[in-house]
Design a protein around this motif. Structure first.
Motif, PDB file in Angstrom:
ATOM      1  N   PRO A  57       0.799  -1.232   0.000  1.00 15.41           N
ATOM      2  CA  PRO A  57       0.000   0.000   0.000  1.00 15.41           C
ATOM      3  C   PRO A  57       0.829   1.278   0.000  1.00 15.41           C
ATOM      4  CG  PRO A  57       0.146  -0.853   2.222  1.00 15.41           C
ATOM      5  CD  PRO A  57       0.965  -1.785   1.356  1.00 15.41           C
ATOM      6  N   HIS A  58       2.118   1.162  -0.352  1.00 19.06           N
ATOM      7  CA  HIS A  58       2.950   2.383  -0.363  1.00 19.06           C
ATOM      8  C   HIS A  58       3.982   2.307  -1.480  1.00 19.06           C
ATOM      9  CE1 HIS A  58       5.007   5.685   2.236  1.00 19.06           C
ATOM     10  NE2 HIS A  58       5.209   5.885   0.936  1.00 19.06           N
ATOM     11  N   VAL A  59       3.598   2.806  -2.657  1.00 20.31           N
ATOM     12  CA  VAL A  59       4.532   2.854  -3.793  1.00 20.31           C
ATOM     13  C   VAL A  59       4.386   4.192  -4.522  1.00 20.31           C
ATOM     14  CG1 VAL A  59       4.312   0.347  -4.114  1.00 20.31           C
ATOM     15  CG2 VAL A  59       2.975   1.880  -5.551  1.00 20.31           C
ATOM     16  N   HIS A  60       5.426   4.539  -5.255  1.00 15.25           N
ATOM     17  CA  HIS A  60       5.415   5.761  -6.071  1.00 15.25           C
ATOM     18  C   HIS A  60       5.904   5.394  -7.466  1.00 15.25           C
ATOM     19  CE1 HIS A  60       4.883   8.259  -2.455  1.00 15.25           C
ATOM     20  NE2 HIS A  60       5.786   7.483  -1.888  1.00 15.25           N
ATOM     21  N   LEU A  61       4.977   5.258  -8.406  1.00 14.68           N
ATOM     22  CA  LEU A  61       5.343   4.938  -9.782  1.00 14.68           C
ATOM     23  C   LEU A  61       5.227   6.198 -10.633  1.00 14.68           C
ATOM     24  CD1 LEU A  61       3.424   1.535 -10.176  1.00 14.68           C
ATOM     25  CD2 LEU A  61       5.813   1.910  -9.487  1.00 14.68           C
ATOM     26  N   PHE A 149      -6.439   9.524   2.849  1.00 14.94           N
ATOM     27  CA  PHE A 149      -5.889  10.843   2.521  1.00 14.94           C
ATOM     28  C   PHE A 149      -4.545  11.004   3.213  1.00 14.94           C
ATOM     29  CE2 PHE A 149     -10.323  10.772   1.811  1.00 14.94           C
ATOM     30  CZ  PHE A 149     -10.491  11.480   0.638  1.00 14.94           C
ATOM     31  N   LYS A 150      -3.513  11.176   2.385  1.00 17.85           N
ATOM     32  CA  LYS A 150      -2.145  11.244   2.902  1.00 17.85           C
ATOM     33  C   LYS A 150      -1.804  12.688   3.229  1.00 17.85           C
ATOM     34  CE  LYS A 150       2.482  10.190   2.980  1.00 17.85           C
ATOM     35  NZ  LYS A 150       3.218   9.834   1.777  1.00 17.85           N
ATOM     36  N   THR A 151      -1.096  12.864   4.327  1.00 24.42           N
ATOM     37  CA  THR A 151      -0.621  14.195   4.689  1.00 24.42           C
ATOM     38  C   THR A 151       0.879  14.146   4.934  1.00 24.42           C
ATOM     39  OG1 THR A 151      -1.043  13.731   7.031  1.00 24.42           O
ATOM     40  CG2 THR A 151      -2.806  14.807   5.781  1.00 24.42           C
ATOM     41  N   VAL A 238       2.509   6.084   7.883  1.00 30.96           N
ATOM     42  CA  VAL A 238       3.238   5.350   6.840  1.00 30.96           C
ATOM     43  C   VAL A 238       4.717   5.260   7.231  1.00 30.96           C
ATOM     44  CG1 VAL A 238       1.625   6.239   5.104  1.00 30.96           C
ATOM     45  CG2 VAL A 238       3.878   7.303   5.330  1.00 30.96           C
ATOM     46  N   HIS A 239       5.398   4.362   6.620  1.00 29.77           N
ATOM     47  CA  HIS A 239       6.857   4.139   6.747  1.00 29.77           C
ATOM     48  C   HIS A 239       7.444   4.500   8.116  1.00 29.77           C
ATOM     49  CE1 HIS A 239       7.266   8.390   5.846  1.00 29.77           C
ATOM     50  NE2 HIS A 239       7.312   8.278   4.537  1.00 29.77           N
ATOM     51  N   MET A 240       6.915   3.872   9.155  1.00 28.69           N
ATOM     52  CA  MET A 240       7.474   4.097  10.487  1.00 28.69           C
ATOM     53  C   MET A 240       8.802   3.344  10.609  1.00 28.69           C
ATOM     54  SD  MET A 240       5.451   3.753  14.064  1.00 28.69           S
ATOM     55  CE  MET A 240       5.915   2.065  14.325  1.00 28.69           C
ATOM     56  N   THR A 313       6.743  -0.942   1.063  1.00 28.88           N
ATOM     57  CA  THR A 313       8.098  -0.654   0.538  1.00 28.88           C
ATOM     58  C   THR A 313       8.445   0.829   0.470  1.00 28.88           C
ATOM     59  OG1 THR A 313       7.273  -0.604  -1.733  1.00 28.88           O
ATOM     60  CG2 THR A 313       8.239  -2.692  -0.955  1.00 28.88           C
ATOM     61  N   ASP A 314       7.454   1.717   0.234  1.00 27.31           N
ATOM     62  CA  ASP A 314       7.755   3.087  -0.194  1.00 27.31           C
ATOM     63  C   ASP A 314       8.641   3.038  -1.444  1.00 27.31           C
ATOM     64  OD1 ASP A 314       7.754   5.821  -0.309  1.00 27.31           O
ATOM     65  OD2 ASP A 314       9.010   6.124   1.465  1.00 27.31           O
ATOM     66  N   HIS A 315       8.336   2.077  -2.314  1.00 30.82           N
ATOM     67  CA  HIS A 315       9.107   1.914  -3.562  1.00 30.82           C
ATOM     68  C   HIS A 315       9.127   3.224  -4.341  1.00 30.82           C
ATOM     69  CE1 HIS A 315      10.537  -0.063  -7.248  1.00 30.82           C
ATOM     70  NE2 HIS A 315       9.544   0.516  -7.903  1.00 30.82           N
TER      71      HIS A 315
HETATM   72 ZN   LIG Z   1       6.297   7.408   0.141  1.00 29.08          ZN
END
Ligand SMILES: [Zn+2]
Length: 460
Positions: A57-61, A149-151, A238-240, A313-315
């Protein structure tokens, strides 16, 4: 198209049992002993694990960032994900400050439509909360099926919102049945430290790490949790990466508040000593940075104790040439690390095979919990009649080595070059179609669909 998977060890968050799995069309139609059906394709999974497809649930394409774009687009990124057993991704749409949420959504739709091989959804990053953004929250949830909703509490002037906007957004999201997620680091503290290190001529990747000490993440995680408690909004960090932030999540639990926490595979298995390698450390420049051994222990404990629910991943890959933009100044190195392909195998090899987590916990944190938290369960994250037939067949004993020469991500180095792994994804079924079989890819771009998600409750 129908597929019968015979004799595999079917793994769910609560059980492991030898059973057959019948797939008809895009759905699982039956799970049981000795199923017999006239099917197009039989797979013998004797000795292999049969598990729900992974959810990251955490990627950046194809994301615009720091004057460039992350190097995996929707085709290469989703292909690499499938090779590693991940069948569902959630990417982030980033609002441009001064523009609408819808404007940003159209940009991300333009980059993803017709290009994905696995299924995907979006979180909406709200970077400018005002009266007109407020009106759009309900539309995103009700019409677009975007319910998270991401902040950002960092990146002032580009992505960061202040606490007043945060509280306003939380109230609006709660009212409409969504969830607020956060990049929880104290942006002002970090900006101060970056400026200080640059003035002192301290410009190597090590100073990226030293500009984001644990306290910057712990402080923001506590502040975010308090604001979420005050508003009652379902909340997710996210990404703790660290013990200090984790302790704030534990404190919240003591007042019966559920703050969901996600860590990423790299924070469990890599540490900050990698930044000592001069510019080579740029491979691991990401925010927050890698931490210490004691933080890894805290994160594994959180997974086992249920205070951390998700391993993502925060890929966000950048090619070496892009990383070189920061050769003379760590603050210009594009932040991000490639991992979309290896998350499941690394978590299995380092977690299950090394006795840190059970196989059931593996399925829970790599797939099921993300589906539940983000409003996709039991369509996703689940092996049950009626669920989407996203299934992986996994050999727990096969050994292999990770390398940029063999991975499928569009990036010319591996953050895990030479790592010896035990456990390999053999066959991946994506909504009823064989996507990967013995290192061969079988899907065309465009097969992956956008998944509209349901409203969320903040409890699982
Ligand atoms: Zn990220």
């Amino acid at each position: 198209m129908s597929i019968l998977i015979k004799n595999g060890k079917v793994v769910t968050p609560s059980e492991i049992s030898v059973a057959d799995v019948l797939i008809e069309g895009e759905k699982i139609s039956a799970i049981g002993d000795n199923l017999n059906a006239n099917v197009d394709h039989v797979i013998d999974a004797k000795g292999l694990l049969v598990m729900p497809g992974g959810i990251d649930p955490h990627v950046h394409l194809d994301m615009p960032f720091m004057g460039t774009f992350s190097s995996d687009d929707y085709t290469s990124g989703t292909t690499a994900a499938l090779f590693g057993g991940t069948t569902m991704l959630i990417d982030f749409v980033l609002q441009t400050q001064g523009k609408s949420l819808d404007h940003a959504l159209k940009q991300w739709q333009g980059r993803s439509n017709g290009k994905a091989c696995c299924d995907y959804s979006f979180h909406m990053a709200v970077t400018d909360f005002n009266e007109s953004t407020k009106e759009e929250i309900k539309v995103m949830i009700e019409k677009e099926g975007i319910t998270s909703f991401k902040t950002f509490m960092a990146y002032k002037g580009a992505l960061m919102i202040d606490d007043r906007q945060m509280v306003g957004l939380m109230n609006e999201v709660k009212r409409n049945g969504g969830m607020v997620t956060v990049h929880a680091t104290n942006g002002d503290m970090i900006d101060y430290l970056i400026a200080k290190h640059r003035e002192e001529g301290k410009l190597t990747p090590l100073y990226h790490y030293l500009s984001q000490p644990e306290i910057t993440e712990a402080e923001a995680s506590g502040r975010f949790s308090d604001m979420a408690f005050n508003t009652g909004v379902p909340a997710y960090i996210v990404h703790m990466t660290c013990e200090g932030a984790h302790n704030h999540v534990r404190l919240a639990a003591m007042r019966n508040q559920k703050v969901f926490a996600e860590t990423c595979i790299q924070y469990l298995i890599l540490d900050a000593s990698l930044y000592d390698k001069n510019f080579d450390g740029a491979k691991w420049v990401m925010s927050p940075p890698l931490r210490e051994k004691k933080d890894q222990e805290s994160l594994w404990a959180g997974i086992n104790q249920g205070s951390i629910q998700v391993v993502a991943t925060d890929h966000c890959p950048f090619k070496w040439e892009q990383k070189l933009m920061g050769k003379d100044d760590f603050s210009k190195i594009p932040n991000g690390h490639p991992a979309i392909e290896h998350r499941m195998e690394l978590l299995f090899s380092e977690g299950v095979n090394k006795g840190k987590i059970t196989l059931n916990k593996f399925v829970e944190v790599a797939s099921t919990n993300a589906a539940k938290i983000f409003g996709m369960f039991p369509q996703k994250g689940c092996l049950a009649p009626g669920s989407d037939a996203d299934v992986i067949i996994f050999d727990p004993n096969e050994e292999h080595i990770l390398s940029a020469k063999t991975h499928h991500m569009n990036v010319d180095y591996s953050s895990y070059e030479g790592w010896k792994m035990k456990g390999k994804t053999k066959t991946v079924i994506m909504r009823g179609k064989v996507a990967v079989d013995n290192n061969t890819f079988k899907l065309d771009p465009g097969y992956g669909k956008f998944v509209k998600r349901n409203k969320v409750s903040g409890i699982i």
